[in-house]
Design an enzyme around this catalytic site. Sequence first.
Site, mmCIF file in Angstrom:
data_model
loop_
_atom_site.group_PDB
_atom_site.id
_atom_site.type_symbol
_atom_site.label_atom_id
_atom_site.label_comp_id
_atom_site.label_asym_id
_atom_site.label_seq_id
_atom_site.Cartn_x
_atom_site.Cartn_y
_atom_site.Cartn_z
ATOM 1 N N HIS A 60 0.903 -1.246 -0.069
ATOM 2 C CA HIS A 60 0.035 0.016 -0.016
ATOM 3 C C HIS A 60 0.951 1.114 0.018
ATOM 4 O O HIS A 60 0.434 2.243 -0.085
ATOM 5 C CB HIS A 60 -0.993 0.096 1.297
ATOM 6 C CG HIS A 60 -1.897 -1.002 1.065
ATOM 7 N ND1 HIS A 60 -3.124 -0.639 0.658
ATOM 8 C CD2 HIS A 60 -1.997 -2.329 1.467
ATOM 9 C CE1 HIS A 60 -3.901 -1.962 0.619
ATOM 10 N NE2 HIS A 60 -3.212 -2.968 1.119
ATOM 11 N N ASP A 86 3.227 9.511 -0.777
ATOM 12 C CA ASP A 86 2.151 8.804 -0.279
ATOM 13 C C ASP A 86 1.791 7.335 -1.475
ATOM 14 O O ASP A 86 1.912 7.798 -2.446
ATOM 15 C CB ASP A 86 0.888 9.671 -0.293
ATOM 16 C CG ASP A 86 -0.123 9.147 0.722
ATOM 17 O OD1 ASP A 86 -0.347 8.080 1.190
ATOM 18 O OD2 ASP A 86 -1.018 9.947 1.102
HETATM 19 C C1 GDG Z 1 -2.163 3.822 3.329
HETATM 20 C C2 GDG Z 1 -1.165 4.414 2.529
HETATM 21 C C3 GDG Z 1 -2.900 4.228 0.719
HETATM 22 C C4 GDG Z 1 -8.500 9.391 8.005
HETATM 23 N N1 GDG Z 1 -8.977 9.911 9.270
HETATM 24 C C5 GDG Z 1 -9.960 9.645 9.619
HETATM 25 C C6 GDG Z 1 -10.522 8.757 9.018
HETATM 26 N N2 GDG Z 1 -9.530 8.607 7.979
HETATM 27 C C7 GDG Z 1 -9.768 7.696 6.614
HETATM 28 C C8 GDG Z 1 -9.809 8.430 5.490
HETATM 29 C C9 GDG Z 1 -9.138 7.209 4.569
HETATM 30 C C10 GDG Z 1 -8.148 6.651 5.236
HETATM 31 O O1 GDG Z 1 -8.633 6.667 6.734
HETATM 32 C C11 GDG Z 1 -6.753 6.984 5.044
HETATM 33 O O2 GDG Z 1 -6.376 6.700 3.863
HETATM 34 P P1 GDG Z 1 -5.372 7.228 3.116
HETATM 35 O O3 GDG Z 1 -5.040 6.707 1.770
HETATM 36 O O4 GDG Z 1 -5.349 9.001 2.887
HETATM 37 O O5 GDG Z 1 -3.785 7.172 3.876
HETATM 38 P P2 GDG Z 1 -2.982 5.985 4.875
HETATM 39 O O6 GDG Z 1 -3.934 5.779 6.151
HETATM 40 O O7 GDG Z 1 -1.706 6.448 5.200
HETATM 41 O O8 GDG Z 1 -2.968 4.602 4.022
HETATM 42 C C12 GDG Z 1 -1.775 5.440 1.565
HETATM 43 C C13 GDG Z 1 -3.643 3.516 1.504
HETATM 44 O O9 GDG Z 1 -2.937 2.922 2.460
HETATM 45 C C14 GDG Z 1 -4.474 2.600 1.017
HETATM 46 O O10 GDG Z 1 -3.954 1.563 -0.020
HETATM 47 O O11 GDG Z 1 -3.878 5.016 -0.178
HETATM 48 O O12 GDG Z 1 -1.037 5.849 0.683
HETATM 49 O O13 GDG Z 1 -0.341 5.213 3.155
HETATM 50 O O14 GDG Z 1 -10.179 6.349 3.988
HETATM 51 O O15 GDG Z 1 -11.143 8.639 5.236
HETATM 52 N N3 GDG Z 1 -11.816 8.114 9.004
HETATM 53 C C15 GDG Z 1 -12.355 8.288 10.016
HETATM 54 N N4 GDG Z 1 -12.195 9.250 10.734
HETATM 55 C C16 GDG Z 1 -10.936 10.038 10.554
HETATM 56 O O16 GDG Z 1 -10.765 11.103 11.601
HETATM 57 N N5 GDG Z 1 -13.550 7.790 10.133
#
Ligand code: GDG
Length: 505
Positions: A160, A362
Amino acid sequence: MGRIIVVSNRVMDLRKAAQAGGVAVAIADLLRTRPGLWFGWNGKVVGNGDIPDQADLKHVKRAGRSGLATLPLTEEEHRDYYLGYSNSVLWPVFHNRLDLAQFEADFYAGYIRVNQRFAHALRAHIQPDDHIWVHDYHLIPLAAELRRSGVTNPIGFYLHIPVPPSQTFLAIPEHRELARALAAYDLIGLQTRADVANLIQFFEDSVSGRILQDGRVGVFDQRLRIERFPVGIDADDFVKASPVAPLVQSNDDGAQRIVGVDRLDYSKGLPQKFRAFGRFLEKYPQYRRNVVLSQIAPPTRESVEAYTDIRQTLEALSGKINGMFGELDWVPIHYIYRSTPRDRLRDIYRSSGIGFFTPLRDGMNLVSKEYVASQDPNDPGVPILSRFAGAAEQLVDALIVNPYNVEEMADAIKTALEMEKPERIERYTRLMEVIRGYDTATWSRSFLARLESAAEERARVVAPLTPLRSPCPKAAHAATPSLSSRLNKFSGKVSRAANSLSRSE
Ligand code: GDG
């Protein structure tokens, strides 16, 4: 195809996973729609004497024939495998932060021990027709451990996070062991074309890997496929968003919200984002009192030192900017240091005229896709997105910025605020085509279909394949320009194949 066994570091109750966001949602959906097992850590840390031999197996009500099989970690394992090797070596190095990596011998030993223990416990659950899908950097050695114990089922790996440039990867003392472990998979799925090119180059530089005539990569005596499967979101879930009440702090009802949602992680470029917003207020004073930046930043990995630093930096920066520009009835930066419920998040995206996503690195960045999918199609907001997020390869109609260039980001805020509705709608329409065309279901379906065919290829007895190019023996640390361009061409071919595969499903 038989059952799907999903293995990831953390396993959650399916209902909680659906609320957690990110890839947990995709895994929960997958296990609701097809029979399978989700295997991994249950989040508990116990004493050495309390470690069970076998995983705790729960059948999931409402999820048909799927179940969860989980294990706890000991304190030592949690320190060396989770906080240590996974999050203080692999995470920083893969995000290009060699300066933050802590190369300690105990960490790697602990990492291997947990992967061995997980492989041993998983072995008991594997049936002959199962397909095994391992997720993320915590579990790179799992396939090699399973193969050692005689497992011949198809095993795929999805990373990821980004693959760093080969030169950076080579700095990890155990890079050869990691290359050998990765070579035990039938298929490695990555987020972007750049990641595919970086991993192939790393195999070539570290262990003389080579691209074969059929597009696979030959490493040691293994042949594996390395392809791009960009992670998507469930767009329909975000289309349901509705605007929240207007901002209740400014005298001006027309104040616009800029939203950021990021785990509190040094890879997300949060100080750069705050500085850019401060610079915007300084450079374009006419916008003061008309704009707020709402940054939601739930804390993670708080016991890792680098994460306390980022928290302190942000508190200092938001305090400074609010003190410098704020008024009694207008606080420029809302910095919320806790998690927000998922449906609330969706509505906050919808009522924000700008989504501001500035990671320094990212894998994908799902939040930028969630922001776009939550917009009102008749009056959509504008995403500003870092060129170093994997999502930038797909979301080319966002305002793409360099997160190291504060001036450029400050100007992008102005451009977004002033963008006319027809242009916003045009960009939104094109962005939504991409987001809908590659959603979570397409992502898992295309990965699993490819895993099936990759495993068939491996099972077929074939004559030795001539490498498309021979490994460069001594020039291990520098790709010549022609080699790099050939790599790019190759990864382009691979991603076109992956795209056509997803379209044909
Ligand atoms: C890894 C990789 C890759 C965030 N804050 C809250 C919340 N979230 C949810 C978001 C989103 C998820 O968490 C975060 O996903 P991201 O992709 O932005 O980032 P990572 O957590 O670092 O994920 C990344 C991912 O894996 C998937 O392959 O895209 O690059 O680092 O869904 O909405 N959800 C809630 N409250 C929050 O305060 N409910």
